[in-house]
Design a protein around this motif. Structure first.
Motif, PDB file in Angstrom:
ATOM      1  N   CYS A 108       0.838  -1.206   0.000  1.00 15.17           N
ATOM      2  CA  CYS A 108       0.000   0.000   0.000  1.00 15.17           C
ATOM      3  C   CYS A 108       0.872   1.255   0.000  1.00 15.17           C
ATOM      4  O   CYS A 108       0.601   2.212  -0.716  1.00 15.17           O
ATOM      5  CB  CYS A 108      -0.900   0.009   1.229  1.00 15.17           C
ATOM      6  N   PHE A 109       1.879   1.276   0.864  1.00 11.91           N
ATOM      7  CA  PHE A 109       2.788   2.414   1.012  1.00 11.91           C
ATOM      8  C   PHE A 109       2.006   3.709   1.248  1.00 11.91           C
ATOM      9  O   PHE A 109       2.261   4.732   0.618  1.00 11.91           O
ATOM     10  CB  PHE A 109       3.713   2.534  -0.201  1.00 11.91           C
ATOM     11  N   ASP A 110       1.063   3.623   2.167  1.00  4.65           N
ATOM     12  CA  ASP A 110       0.222   4.766   2.515  1.00  4.65           C
ATOM     13  C   ASP A 110       0.927   5.610   3.575  1.00  4.65           C
ATOM     14  O   ASP A 110       1.565   5.072   4.485  1.00  4.65           O
ATOM     15  CB  ASP A 110      -1.122   4.249   3.047  1.00  4.65           C
ATOM     16  N   LEU A 111       0.818   6.942   3.475  1.00  2.00           N
ATOM     17  CA  LEU A 111       1.515   7.853   4.390  1.00  2.00           C
ATOM     18  C   LEU A 111       2.987   7.451   4.495  1.00  2.00           C
ATOM     19  O   LEU A 111       3.473   7.016   5.537  1.00  2.00           O
ATOM     20  CB  LEU A 111       0.856   7.849   5.775  1.00  2.00           C
ATOM     21  N   PHE A 112       3.692   7.614   3.415  1.00  2.46           N
ATOM     22  CA  PHE A 112       5.064   7.124   3.289  1.00  2.46           C
ATOM     23  C   PHE A 112       5.934   7.583   4.456  1.00  2.46           C
ATOM     24  O   PHE A 112       5.945   8.755   4.823  1.00  2.46           O
ATOM     25  CB  PHE A 112       5.672   7.609   1.975  1.00  2.46           C
ATOM     26  N   HIS A 113       6.685   6.639   5.033  1.00  2.00           N
ATOM     27  CA  HIS A 113       7.542   6.932   6.181  1.00  2.00           C
ATOM     28  C   HIS A 113       8.865   6.181   6.046  1.00  2.00           C
ATOM     29  O   HIS A 113       9.075   5.422   5.085  1.00  2.00           O
ATOM     30  CB  HIS A 113       6.831   6.569   7.488  1.00  2.00           C
ATOM     31  N   THR A 129       2.300   2.875   9.434  1.00  2.00           N
ATOM     32  CA  THR A 129       1.265   3.827   9.026  1.00  2.00           C
ATOM     33  C   THR A 129       0.219   3.977  10.127  1.00  2.00           C
ATOM     34  O   THR A 129      -0.257   5.087  10.404  1.00  2.00           O
ATOM     35  CB  THR A 129       0.606   3.363   7.719  1.00  2.00           C
ATOM     36  N   THR A 130      -0.130   2.875  10.775  1.00  2.00           N
ATOM     37  CA  THR A 130      -1.097   2.927  11.875  1.00  2.00           C
ATOM     38  C   THR A 130      -0.580   3.808  13.008  1.00  2.00           C
ATOM     39  O   THR A 130      -1.330   4.601  13.595  1.00  2.00           O
ATOM     40  CB  THR A 130      -1.378   1.509  12.406  1.00  2.00           C
ATOM     41  N   GLU A 131       0.704   3.693  13.299  1.00  2.00           N
ATOM     42  CA  GLU A 131       1.321   4.517  14.339  1.00  2.00           C
ATOM     43  C   GLU A 131       1.219   5.999  13.993  1.00  2.00           C
ATOM     44  O   GLU A 131       0.915   6.834  14.847  1.00  2.00           O
ATOM     45  CB  GLU A 131       2.790   4.104  14.499  1.00  2.00           C
ATOM     46  N   ILE A 132       1.454   6.341  12.724  1.00  2.00           N
ATOM     47  CA  ILE A 132       1.377   7.741  12.302  1.00  2.00           C
ATOM     48  C   ILE A 132      -0.050   8.262  12.442  1.00  2.00           C
ATOM     49  O   ILE A 132      -0.273   9.387  12.915  1.00  2.00           O
ATOM     50  CB  ILE A 132       1.872   7.892  10.851  1.00  2.00           C
ATOM     51  N   VAL A 183      -1.384  11.460  14.649  1.00  2.00           N
ATOM     52  CA  VAL A 183      -2.149  12.584  14.093  1.00  2.00           C
ATOM     53  C   VAL A 183      -3.439  12.798  14.882  1.00  2.00           C
ATOM     54  O   VAL A 183      -3.818  13.931  15.198  1.00  2.00           O
ATOM     55  CB  VAL A 183      -2.461  12.336  12.602  1.00  2.00           C
ATOM     56  N   LEU A 184      -4.112  11.706  15.215  1.00  6.95           N
ATOM     57  CA  LEU A 184      -5.391  11.803  15.920  1.00  6.95           C
ATOM     58  C   LEU A 184      -5.221  12.205  17.376  1.00  6.95           C
ATOM     59  O   LEU A 184      -6.081  12.888  17.950  1.00  6.95           O
ATOM     60  CB  LEU A 184      -6.127  10.464  15.833  1.00  6.95           C
ATOM     61  N   PHE A 185      -4.104  11.797  17.978  1.00  7.15           N
ATOM     62  CA  PHE A 185      -3.872  12.078  19.399  1.00  7.15           C
ATOM     63  C   PHE A 185      -2.488  12.697  19.576  1.00  7.15           C
ATOM     64  O   PHE A 185      -1.566  12.063  20.087  1.00  7.15           O
ATOM     65  CB  PHE A 185      -3.992  10.793  20.225  1.00  7.15           C
ATOM     66  N   PRO A 186      -2.328  13.961  19.130  1.00  3.45           N
ATOM     67  CA  PRO A 186      -1.004  14.595  19.178  1.00  3.45           C
ATOM     68  C   PRO A 186      -0.557  14.880  20.605  1.00  3.45           C
ATOM     69  O   PRO A 186      -1.353  15.254  21.465  1.00  3.45           O
ATOM     70  CB  PRO A 186      -1.214  15.890  18.393  1.00  3.45           C
ATOM     71  N   SER A 187       0.712  14.696  20.835  1.00  2.00           N
ATOM     72  CA  SER A 187       1.310  15.014  22.131  1.00  2.00           C
ATOM     73  C   SER A 187       2.787  15.258  21.921  1.00  2.00           C
ATOM     74  O   SER A 187       3.527  14.360  21.543  1.00  2.00           O
ATOM     75  CB  SER A 187       1.106  13.869  23.124  1.00  2.00           C
ATOM     76  N   PHE A 188       3.216  16.480  22.149  1.00  5.41           N
ATOM     77  CA  PHE A 188       4.620  16.825  21.941  1.00  5.41           C
ATOM     78  C   PHE A 188       5.522  16.007  22.854  1.00  5.41           C
ATOM     79  O   PHE A 188       6.523  15.449  22.425  1.00  5.41           O
ATOM     80  CB  PHE A 188       4.828  18.316  22.212  1.00  5.41           C
ATOM     81  N   THR A 216       4.260  15.549  13.954  1.00  2.27           N
ATOM     82  CA  THR A 216       3.823  14.162  14.067  1.00  2.27           C
ATOM     83  C   THR A 216       5.021  13.230  14.203  1.00  2.27           C
ATOM     84  O   THR A 216       5.002  12.272  14.975  1.00  2.27           O
ATOM     85  CB  THR A 216       2.992  13.766  12.835  1.00  2.27           C
ATOM     86  N   LEU A 217       6.061  13.520  13.450  1.00  8.42           N
ATOM     87  CA  LEU A 217       7.292  12.735  13.482  1.00  8.42           C
ATOM     88  C   LEU A 217       8.388  13.556  14.149  1.00  8.42           C
ATOM     89  O   LEU A 217       8.457  14.775  13.959  1.00  8.42           O
ATOM     90  CB  LEU A 217       7.729  12.361  12.066  1.00  8.42           C
ATOM     91  N   ASN A 218       9.238  12.906  14.918  1.00 11.34           N
ATOM     92  CA  ASN A 218      10.344  13.658  15.503  1.00 11.34           C
ATOM     93  C   ASN A 218      11.386  13.969  14.425  1.00 11.34           C
ATOM     94  O   ASN A 218      11.317  13.458  13.301  1.00 11.34           O
ATOM     95  CB  ASN A 218      10.951  12.920  16.701  1.00 11.34           C
ATOM     96  N   SER A 219      12.334  14.820  14.758  1.00  7.20           N
ATOM     97  CA  SER A 219      13.254  15.342  13.742  1.00  7.20           C
ATOM     98  C   SER A 219      14.069  14.244  13.067  1.00  7.20           C
ATOM     99  O   SER A 219      14.334  14.305  11.863  1.00  7.20           O
ATOM    100  CB  SER A 219      14.189  16.386  14.357  1.00  7.20           C
TER     101      SER A 219
END
Length: 266
Positions: free
Chosen positions: A14-19, A130-133, A137-142, A224-227
């Motif tokens: 699928c390669f959805d939300l490429f990471h 992708t599920t993790e991403i 997104v749905l539950f953001p927390s810095f 969403t992703l760290n640096s």
């Protein structure tokens, strides 16, 4: 892992939300072949066997064509990989991660190539999916995103970055260095279109990835992703020559001198 280099190897998904996990899978597959051919499943097949994809087929295709490890992209490939698709693309082997994917009917989508000895596996990339991403997104927390990069994961990701940078070199004197900095949170077609425009045969393109702290302080934004995760994904892009981790939010003269920046884009 394969000991011989083959002319063509097939991988699909699928390669959805490429990471960076996708990128590392493609890197491993490419190391086994001269040409890596990637099959993309249709939106309908993904919805039937998993769940609706976030990005559509045309978006996933553009992203995949922007990845340096990929030689060819084939769309609307069957969710169940069979010998016909391998033979049509002159691929002797299919490669997939060492997880256990299932179709909606509970069967292995790679059962036919496995039965015929034309399947190889590679190590699944840790700490991302992708599920993790989507969950981030749905539950953001810095704070949660920062704590994800513990000592174990940091060492693992730095090791991946070294592998992603193989074949890349810092700019030399005389290179026409173009620099752009940003948060670059998730690779998407709009961003890749922009990077493609910046890149030319005469340009050496450096992308600076802002730190998580600078993004929060200056943009009031939770990445969403760290640096390090963002740096990894960009390092797989064929339009980017070098990625600077935790680049300064405000450009400094010593940074310009160090990288011999000719053009700084804001």
């Amino acid at each position: 892992m394969l000991s011989n280099i083959h002319e063509n190897i097939w991988t699909d998904g699928c390669f959805d939300l490429f990471h960076y996990g996708h990128a590392n899978h493609l890197r491993q597959a490419k190391s086994m072949a001269t040409n890596l051919i990637v099959g993309l499943h249709s939106d309908m097949d993904i919805a039937e066997n998993k769940k609706n994809s976030v990005t559509c087929l045309s978006e996933r295709m553009f992203v995949m064509n922007s990845i340096k490890y990929v030689n060819k992209v084939v769309i609307n490939t069957p969710y169940v990989t069979d010998l016909n698709i391998l033979n049509q693309n002159n691929c002797h082997f299919c490669i997939h991660g060492n997880d256990k994917p299932l179709c909606v009917n509970g069967q292995d989508p790679y059962r036919f190539v496995k039965e015929n000895g034309r399947y190889k596996s590679c190590a699944r990339t840790r700490f991302i999916s992708t599920t993790e991403i989507i969950e981030r997104v749905l539950f953001p927390s810095f704070e949660r995103n920062l704590t994800r990069t513990n000592v174990s994961s940091y060492s693992y990701l730095v090791g991946l970055l070294d592998k992603f940078r193989e074949g890349h070199y810092l700019p030399c004197s005389g290179d026409n260095v173009v620099y752009i900095g940003g948060k670059f949170d998730i690779l998407h077609p709009f961003l890749l279109h922009y990077l493609k425009k910046l890149k030319s045969p005469d340009n050496y393109l450096i992308v600076g990835v802002y730190s998580d702290q600078d993004i929060r302080k200056n943009l009031n934004f939770y990445p969403t992703l760290n640096s390090l995760e963002r740096c990894l994904a960009l390092s797989a892009c064929r339009f980017v020559d070098w990625v600077v981790l935790d680049a300064p939010f405000k450009m400094k003269k010593d940074f310009i001198r160090h990288y011999n920046v000719f053009l700084h884009l804001i």
